[in-house]
Design an enzyme around this catalytic site. Structure first.
Site: not given
Length: 760
Positions: A104-105, A155, A159, A256
């Protein structure tokens, strides 16, 4: 008595320069629009850059502990992959002994490439849930990610917790990320993972409508059932332990590759892969896990909805029907592809422009503050030097001088001008040069001279040829060695001429600048200009005087040696700023130009914004023309080259370059107040204002002005200063595109009368 020189009334054909001037005048409105568009474009770039960093439109709220009574139990108790095929919520679990490795991210320029390198080394795929703003900033990383066989999902773009957002914001977050993916890798995707999500049992009444809506749009929402918690940085061993499923179960595992310092993740990932392979696990993407599970269940593969037009997600219920591990990807085509490329291009411009502007503005800010400090230091030194008892220019100058008054349609002001000169304590002859006025200026001047009993006035009429020609006519007709030039809307104090000519006791002095003051200062626009004049004459000119590089003798009040004027060829028609032009020419001819603060003239400043714009545009553009004309002064040698070595750089930096960038400082300030840190930005703006107020207060003290006008200074900084910046930008654009204007006549009211002594 008054004498006249008749002029012929025949209209002459316009000259080539005047024809060019007419064309240039016609171009002024488009140039103003262009200046505004340029500022708007830069502002848009800054807002885009802020949006990419979640400073514009960012929302840091995260919902926790909400009820889940509306969420079906089969979803809460189901697997980590949620689809809405046929309009019905369906969950899919990852098959046993299978790891769907997710990150993620990202992308992040430091950590994501290292993750990709590890995946390549072990020849395994993964699914990356990317943030759209990061994709826009680092598109090449996403392209490498997809080319290596990895899968990508959305995603969101900034955010944000979508449970707090409107339907329009949710759509925007998804569509913008799709465009970013299209521009970066030529694909769109049907996978989605919500920020701050975890296992399906955490779905609540607020987030459930979001998942339903996105499911209806063809998206597959992906959760986790094993979390490495690597973002906590607990240590490599704990990351590996927490990411390991129980008892051979399959899992959607979360790591991540961005969002913070990820060195522990990079160290843990190889150990984790080796450990899971030793346990008999295989690695796949989310799409691969769905296909594998459905195959095991005897169902038809196709957990992902079929893509809609131009690669966008399609409606629910359409099966993908493919064994490709990148089944969630759709090829971006048509408008989606081109809009995505445009987005990536715009972001690239913002990524390059904003840092460059930030550094440039920092340099400009330091330079401006340094200039304020230098002005205060030199202004104080100048004041102490000129006001000490021992200071003297030399023997008092008592010989008569010629005062030249160029006038074009000055019926409102010319009588007051002559009335003020009639009170002069210094012997003068007055030459009024009527430049083809059509309002009876010459007749009013002759009548005023007769009424005042003035026998030292000559009125010369000429065909309209412009202010430089009128001044040159007056210089040729002058009967004395020193000539004083003033505007037809200006009035002198009784002692002005005497004070103005005293520096000529020094034989090296060729020209003297007086102290022009705003007479109509009791309006908002007048008060703003009054502050500007006082600061300009009592700080700038004092500084330039000490540095011996005075750039301008003001048209309202200046004195010259007649021989010096003739030596440099008189007042030039090459520029709109004939006063700046001849001042620089004086320097280059070796004459000294000084400032005499005690010689005061009262002038009528423009009374409307339109008139003010017209005047300042002419001044700014004319100054640029004069600097360009005398650009070779940069290489002048000896004392005559001092202006080129010192004055030219100062004028270019602080009267052209710095003000051009100044609007961006204001835009940055407003931007910071709204989107970053209001208090810090406000304090910074107030600090700069305080420095300017300090400088202004000192300038007012030197000129013994009343401080009450400084109450208008904050408003001046908010409104008047912005207009002056736009005028300068307008002038710069005109200078770059070419063009020329004639001497412009401003509307006058004649409200500035003869001052009472040195009254304020």
């Amino acid at each position: 008595m008054t004498t006249t020189t008749p002029s012929r009334r025949r209209r002459r054909a316009p000259t080539r320069i005047e024809r060019v001037a007419g064309k240039a005048a016609a171009l002024q409105k488009p140039r103003v629009i262009l200046a505004g568009l340029l500022l708007l474009a830069l502002t848009s770039v800054m807002l885009l850059d802020g949006y990419l960093r979640a400073e514009v439109g960012g929302d840091q709220r995260v919902r926790t502990g909400a009820a889940s009574g509306k969420v079906p139990d089969k979803v809460l108790d189901g697997g980590p992959i949620l689809t809405f095929r046929g309009g019905q919520a369906t969950t899919v679990s990852v098959p046993d002994k299978t790891i769907a490795l997710t990150f993620d991210d990202g992308p992040n320029p430091t950590w994501t490439p290292q993750v990709l390198a590890i995946l390549k080394k072990y020849d395994i795929p993964a699914t990356f849930f990317v943030v759209g703003s990061m994709v826009s900033r680092y598109p090449s990383i996403v392209a490498d990610m997809v080319d290596a066989g990895n899968e990508v999902g959305i995603h969101t773009f900034t955010h944000v917790d979508l449970s707090y957002q409107s339907d329009a914001r949710v759509n925007r977050e998804m569509q913008q990320t799709q465009l970013a993916l299209a521009g970066a890798a030529g694909i769109t995707t049907t996978l989605f993972r919500a920020p701050y999500s975890s296992e399906t049992d955490a779905i609540d009444n607020y987030s459930w409508p979001v998942y339903k809506k996105l499911g209806e749009d063809g998206y597959t929402s992906v959760f986790v059932d094993t979390d490495s918690d690597d973002w906590k940085r607990p240590g490599v061993s704990k990351i590996v332990k927490w990411a390991t499923p129980d008892d051979g179960e399959g899992a959607s595992v979360l790591f991540h590759d961005a969002g913070g310092e990820r060195s522990q993740t990079i160290k843990a990932l190889p150990k984790y892969i080796e450990k899971m392979r030793a346990k008999g696990y295989t690695f796949t993407t989310i799409s691969g896990a769905v296909q594998k599970q459905e195959a095991a269940d005897g169902g038809q593969a196709g957990g992902q909805a079929q893509g809609g037009p131009n690669g966008q997600p399609g409606g629910a219920g359409a099966a993908a029907g493919t064994s490709n591990l990148q089944a969630a990807h759709r090829t971006a085509t048509g408008a989606t592809l081109y809009e995505g490329k445009a987005l990536i291009g715009a972001v690239a411009v913002a990524e390059w422009t904003v840092p460059v502007l930030s550094v440039g503005l920092l340099v400009v800010g330091v330079a401006v503050m340094g200039r304020f400090g230098l002005m205060l230091l030199l202004a104080r030194r100048h004041y102490r030097q000129r006001n000490r008892r021992r200071f003297s220019w030399g023997p008092p100058v008592r010989q008569p001088v010629s005062v030249i008054v160029p006038a074009y349609n000055e019926k409102e002001c010319i009588a007051n001008t002559l009335k003020s000169l009639a009170q002069s304590t210094h012997p003068i002859e007055i030459i009024v040069v009527d430049d083809g006025s059509t309002d009876g200026t010459s007749e009013i001047a002759r009548a005023a001279a007769r009424e005042l009993g003035m026998t030292n006035v000559r009125v010369i009429r000429q065909e309209n040829a412009g202010k430089p020609a009128a001044l040159n006519n007056g210089v040729r007709s002058a009967g004395h060695d020193i000539v004083v030039m003033m505007d037809g809307d200006t009035v002198f104090e009784p002692d002005t001429v005497r004070q103005l000519v005293q520096p000529f006791a020094d034989p090296g002095v060729g020209a003297v600048a007086g102290n022009a003051k705003v007479g109509n200062r009791n309006t908002v626009i007048g008060a703003w200009q009054h502050i500007e004049y006082v600061m300009g004459f009592n700080l700038d000119r004092r500084m330039y005087d000490l540095l011996r590089c005075m750039p301008t003798i003001p048209g309202a009040i200046g004195a010259f040696r007649r021989e010096a004027v003739l030596e440099v060829g008189g007042m030039s028609e090459d520029t709109l700023a004939e006063d700046t032009d001849i001042t620089i020419a004086m320097h280059r001819a070796g004459w000294r130009v000084v400032y005499q603060e005690h010689a005061r003239a009262w002038t009528e400043a423009p009374g409307s914004l339109k008139q003010l714009w017209s005047q300042r545009y002419r001044w700014s553009y004319g100054t640029m023309q004069a600097l360009w004309k005398h650009r070779r002064s940069l290489t002048d040698k000896g004392p005559s080259g001092r202006f080129g070595r010192v004055g030219m750089p100062l004028v270019v930096i602080f009267q052209i370059v710095t003000p051009v960038f100044a609007p961006l400082i204001d835009v940055f300030t407003v931007y910071s107040m709204i989107f970053v840190d209001f208090r810090a930005a406000l304090l910074a703006w107030l600090a700069v204002l305080a420095v300017q107020l300090l400088c202004a207060a000192y300038a007012f003290r030197l000129d013994r002005e009343k401080y009450r006008y400084l109450l208008m200074m904050p408003l001046q900084q908010l409104a008047y200063r912005q207009m002056m910046y736009l005028v300068l930008i307008h002038s710069c654009i005109t200078a770059m595109t070419g063009g020329r204007l004639r001497w412009q006549k401003l509307k006058r009211t004649g409200e500035v009368g003869t001052p009472a002594g040195a009254g304020r």
